[in-house]
Design an enzyme around this catalytic site. Structure first.
Site, PDB file in Angstrom:
ATOM      1  N   HIS A 102      42.199  42.443  45.319  1.00  9.87           N
ATOM      2  CA  HIS A 102      42.984  41.778  46.360  1.00  9.87           C
ATOM      3  C   HIS A 102      42.059  41.006  47.283  1.00  9.87           C
ATOM      4  O   HIS A 102      41.072  41.545  47.802  1.00  9.87           O
ATOM      5  CB  HIS A 102      43.789  42.791  47.180  1.00  9.87           C
ATOM      6  CG  HIS A 102      44.593  42.157  48.274  1.00  9.87           C
ATOM      7  ND1 HIS A 102      45.669  41.340  48.024  1.00  9.87           N
ATOM      8  CD2 HIS A 102      44.440  42.176  49.627  1.00  9.87           C
ATOM      9  CE1 HIS A 102      46.165  40.903  49.163  1.00  9.87           C
ATOM     10  NE2 HIS A 102      45.435  41.395  50.153  1.00  9.87           N
ATOM     11  N   SER A 103      42.359  39.716  47.506  1.00  8.92           N
ATOM     12  CA  SER A 103      41.595  38.849  48.404  1.00  8.92           C
ATOM     13  C   SER A 103      40.125  38.813  47.968  1.00  8.92           C
ATOM     14  O   SER A 103      39.838  38.447  46.830  1.00  8.92           O
ATOM     15  CB  SER A 103      41.781  39.323  49.844  1.00  8.92           C
ATOM     16  OG  SER A 103      41.375  38.350  50.767  1.00  8.92           O
ATOM     17  N   MET A 104      39.182  39.200  48.799  1.00 11.47           N
ATOM     18  CA  MET A 104      37.783  39.256  48.369  1.00 11.47           C
ATOM     19  C   MET A 104      37.645  40.031  47.068  1.00 11.47           C
ATOM     20  O   MET A 104      36.845  39.684  46.197  1.00 11.47           O
ATOM     21  CB  MET A 104      36.918  39.894  49.448  1.00 11.47           C
ATOM     22  CG  MET A 104      35.521  40.274  48.989  1.00 11.47           C
ATOM     23  SD  MET A 104      34.572  41.082  50.302  1.00 11.47           S
ATOM     24  CE  MET A 104      33.326  41.948  49.345  1.00 11.47           C
TER      25      MET A 104
END
Length: 261
Positions: free
Chosen positions: A100-102
């Site tokens: 998720h994200s990074m």
């Protein structure tokens, strides 16, 4: 998806990179990577929703929670190399990677390394709330001071946002968040020269201020095995309110864990 009931996380002091939600006779491992400033506990409720036979490894980056005393990773190469090495004892069954994200960028880099690791079988890369790595451009400049970091936390409304309102907790949380942002700022891969041999599923929120829906399809450029985009209602952390539906979809994209020996 068939839930297998509650599972308790175990942390191996010899391999602190994972919170390991063990199952008997695993047939598949889902390795989950958290967002910038985040920790393995983001996935603490996932294990009980996975199909029987699927084991969860939630990645714990250094510099937070039980690894607070350790220095944070300073480059994507350092981080991805370390996670890949830590995964080696867990490659006796196929693995799928979710970020998720990074965590999407870290999962992608680990997937690249696993394609070159003897004995590894990666069945899927699942990424969330981030465009493909080669789209990220100019330096964030002065985005690492406390004011800018706190503005980012508030804007994205993450699961730890309230904790940053407390000065003592803020002092604990800000160093790892700043280190992760710096790591991402320095991570500038060009267009992929070697595509992944595994399918990529991309998830996002339709009101995500950090990752517009139009950017999600960029992941098609990193794979030769097909890319799918799934959009939920919500912002950057849409996965909190849509956990059940998200995990149902993830389960539908993983090989069935049936007839375990």
């Amino acid at each position: 998806m068939h839930s297998c009931g509650p599972r308790r996380a175990r942390v191996d002091s010899r391999n602190p990179w994972f919170r390991h939600y063990r199952v008997e006779r695993p047939r598949l491992r889902l390795v989950c990577f958290p967002h910038a400033g985040g920790a393995a506990t983001l996935y603490s409720t996932w294990a009980s929703r996975l199909e029987e036979g699927t084991e969860l490894l939630a990645v714990q980056y250094p510099g937070r929670q039980n690894r607070l005393a350790e220095p944070c990773a300073t480059s994507m190469t350092e981080l991805a190399d370390a996670v890949t090495a830590a995964l080696v004892p867990h490659l006796d069954v196929p693995v799928a990677l979710f970020g998720h994200s990074m965590g999407s960028a870290v999962a992608y880099e680990v997937a690249r390394r696993l394609t070159r690791t003897a004995g590894a079988k990666t069945v899927a890369l699942l990424v969330s709330a981030r465009s493909a790595p080669h789209l990220h451009g100019a330096s964030a400049g002065d985005a690492f001071d406390d004011v800018r970091l706190l503005e980012s936390v508030k804007r994205l409304a993450g699961p730890d946002a309230a904790a940053y309102e407390h000065p003592d907790l803020r002092d604990v949380l800000l160093p790892s968040l700043r280190a992760d942002y710096r790591l991402l700022d320095a991570y500038r891969p060009g267009p992929p020269t070697e595509r992944l041999p595994v399918p990529v599923t991309v998830y996002g929120g339709d009101r995500d201020p950090a990752c517009p829906v139009a950017d999600l399809d960029s992941w098609a450029e990193v794979t030769d095995a097909g890319q799918e985009t799934v959009v939920f209602s919500g912002g950057h952390f849409y996965l909190r309110e849509h956990e059940e539906a998200l995990l149902e979809h993830i389960g539908s994209r993983l090989p069935p864990c049936v007839n375990a020996p």
